[in-house]
Enzyme design. Structure first.
Site, mmCIF file in Angstrom:
data_model
loop_
_atom_site.group_PDB
_atom_site.id
_atom_site.type_symbol
_atom_site.label_atom_id
_atom_site.label_comp_id
_atom_site.label_asym_id
_atom_site.label_seq_id
_atom_site.Cartn_x
_atom_site.Cartn_y
_atom_site.Cartn_z
ATOM 1 N N TYR A 111 69.223 -22.844 45.219
ATOM 2 C CA TYR A 111 70.176 -21.990 44.510
ATOM 3 C C TYR A 111 69.734 -20.534 44.649
ATOM 4 O O TYR A 111 70.555 -19.638 44.797
ATOM 5 C CB TYR A 111 70.259 -22.378 43.031
ATOM 6 C CG TYR A 111 70.830 -23.755 42.821
ATOM 7 C CD1 TYR A 111 72.211 -23.968 42.835
ATOM 8 C CD2 TYR A 111 70.004 -24.851 42.601
ATOM 9 C CE1 TYR A 111 72.748 -25.229 42.649
ATOM 10 C CE2 TYR A 111 70.531 -26.120 42.412
ATOM 11 C CZ TYR A 111 71.901 -26.306 42.437
ATOM 12 O OH TYR A 111 72.423 -27.560 42.261
ATOM 13 N N ASN A 134 83.325 -26.724 43.028
ATOM 14 C CA ASN A 134 83.696 -26.718 44.442
ATOM 15 C C ASN A 134 84.889 -27.649 44.680
ATOM 16 O O ASN A 134 84.783 -28.851 44.476
ATOM 17 C CB ASN A 134 82.484 -27.171 45.259
ATOM 18 C CG ASN A 134 82.749 -27.297 46.739
ATOM 19 O OD1 ASN A 134 83.837 -27.030 47.227
ATOM 20 N ND2 ASN A 134 81.727 -27.734 47.457
ATOM 21 N N CYS A 142 77.986 -28.279 49.005
ATOM 22 C CA CYS A 142 77.187 -28.040 47.805
ATOM 23 C C CYS A 142 76.090 -29.095 47.651
ATOM 24 O O CYS A 142 75.093 -28.857 46.970
ATOM 25 C CB CYS A 142 78.074 -27.969 46.563
ATOM 26 S SG CYS A 142 79.144 -29.378 46.327
ATOM 27 N N HIS A 143 76.239 -30.242 48.322
ATOM 28 C CA HIS A 143 75.189 -31.267 48.275
ATOM 29 C C HIS A 143 73.904 -30.801 48.960
ATOM 30 O O HIS A 143 72.842 -31.368 48.720
ATOM 31 C CB HIS A 143 75.688 -32.578 48.902
ATOM 32 C CG HIS A 143 76.057 -32.469 50.339
ATOM 33 N ND1 HIS A 143 77.275 -31.961 50.758
ATOM 34 C CD2 HIS A 143 75.364 -32.788 51.471
ATOM 35 C CE1 HIS A 143 77.320 -31.988 52.070
ATOM 36 N NE2 HIS A 143 76.183 -32.472 52.534
ATOM 37 N N GLU A 169 72.723 -37.060 56.537
ATOM 38 C CA GLU A 169 72.364 -35.918 57.377
ATOM 39 C C GLU A 169 70.892 -35.949 57.798
ATOM 40 O O GLU A 169 70.397 -35.001 58.400
ATOM 41 C CB GLU A 169 72.679 -34.612 56.640
ATOM 42 C CG GLU A 169 74.166 -34.429 56.410
ATOM 43 C CD GLU A 169 74.520 -33.097 55.784
ATOM 44 O OE1 GLU A 169 73.717 -32.138 55.917
ATOM 45 O OE2 GLU A 169 75.595 -32.992 55.172
#
Length: 182
Positions: A111, A134, A142-143, A169
């Protein structure tokens, strides 16, 4: 509103993803929402309450986003590059969402990093709140945002969904922390 003063139509479609049904909502200017796990009736009611209009179903309008999402959930590193049209969100929230688009696939940022990109180093809580609102999760990643200490933080879709997206990912989570450095 378009040049004639009327609001352009919104279209929607859905597909089954590993996260359950994902609803894609877009208009001529671009993608506006990606909503998970609602019935069609609830989706239509939610979009109508958010935008003041009911979307029209038109399946062929969504291939621009459906294809990359299908490939993403198949494990392919994807850069979503279709147009985005925010129908809600404050200027600050929209700025946060645009900054999140800079986080590469398979990486995480804090953040604090997001705040630094926006020249707002002490805005972590406000950034977290913007992430929670979001309207296009997964595509606006945002993850991929975690706390400075490496713990996952929150996720509007639930922490298990965040873990699932990060694992997809290639980001390994051990004991509530990701295992690589950002």
């Amino acid at each position: 509103m378009d040049k004639t003063g009327s609001r352009p139509e919104l279209y929607y479609d859905y597909f089954e993803s590993p996260l359950g049904p994902l609803w894609i909502v877009a208009g001529p200017a671009g993608l506006s929402y990606l909503i998970r796990g609602k019935s069609e009736d609830l989706l239509l009611t939610e979009i109508e309450s958010r935008t003041g209009r009911r979307p029209l179903k038109k399946l062929n309008q969504m291939s621009r986003w459906r294809g990359p999402l299908v490939r993403y959930f198949s494990g392919e590193a994807i850069v979503f590059d279709g147009p985005i049209s925010f129908l809600e969100g404050s200027p600050f929230q929209q700025s946060v969402w645009r900054t999140l688009l800079e986080i590469p696939y398979g990486t995480v940022r804090s953040y604090q990093w997001v705040g630094e990109q926006m020249a707002l180093e002490r805005a972590g809580r406000a950034i977290g709140n913007a992430c929670g609102k979001n309207p296009i999760p997964v595509i606006i990643p945002c993850h991929r945002v975690v706390r400075q200490n490496g713990t996952l933080g929150g996720y509007t879709g639930g922490i298990e969904i965040k873990k699932k997206l990060l694992a997809l990912e290639g980001i390994i989570i051990k004991e509530g922390r990701f295992s690589s450095r950002f």
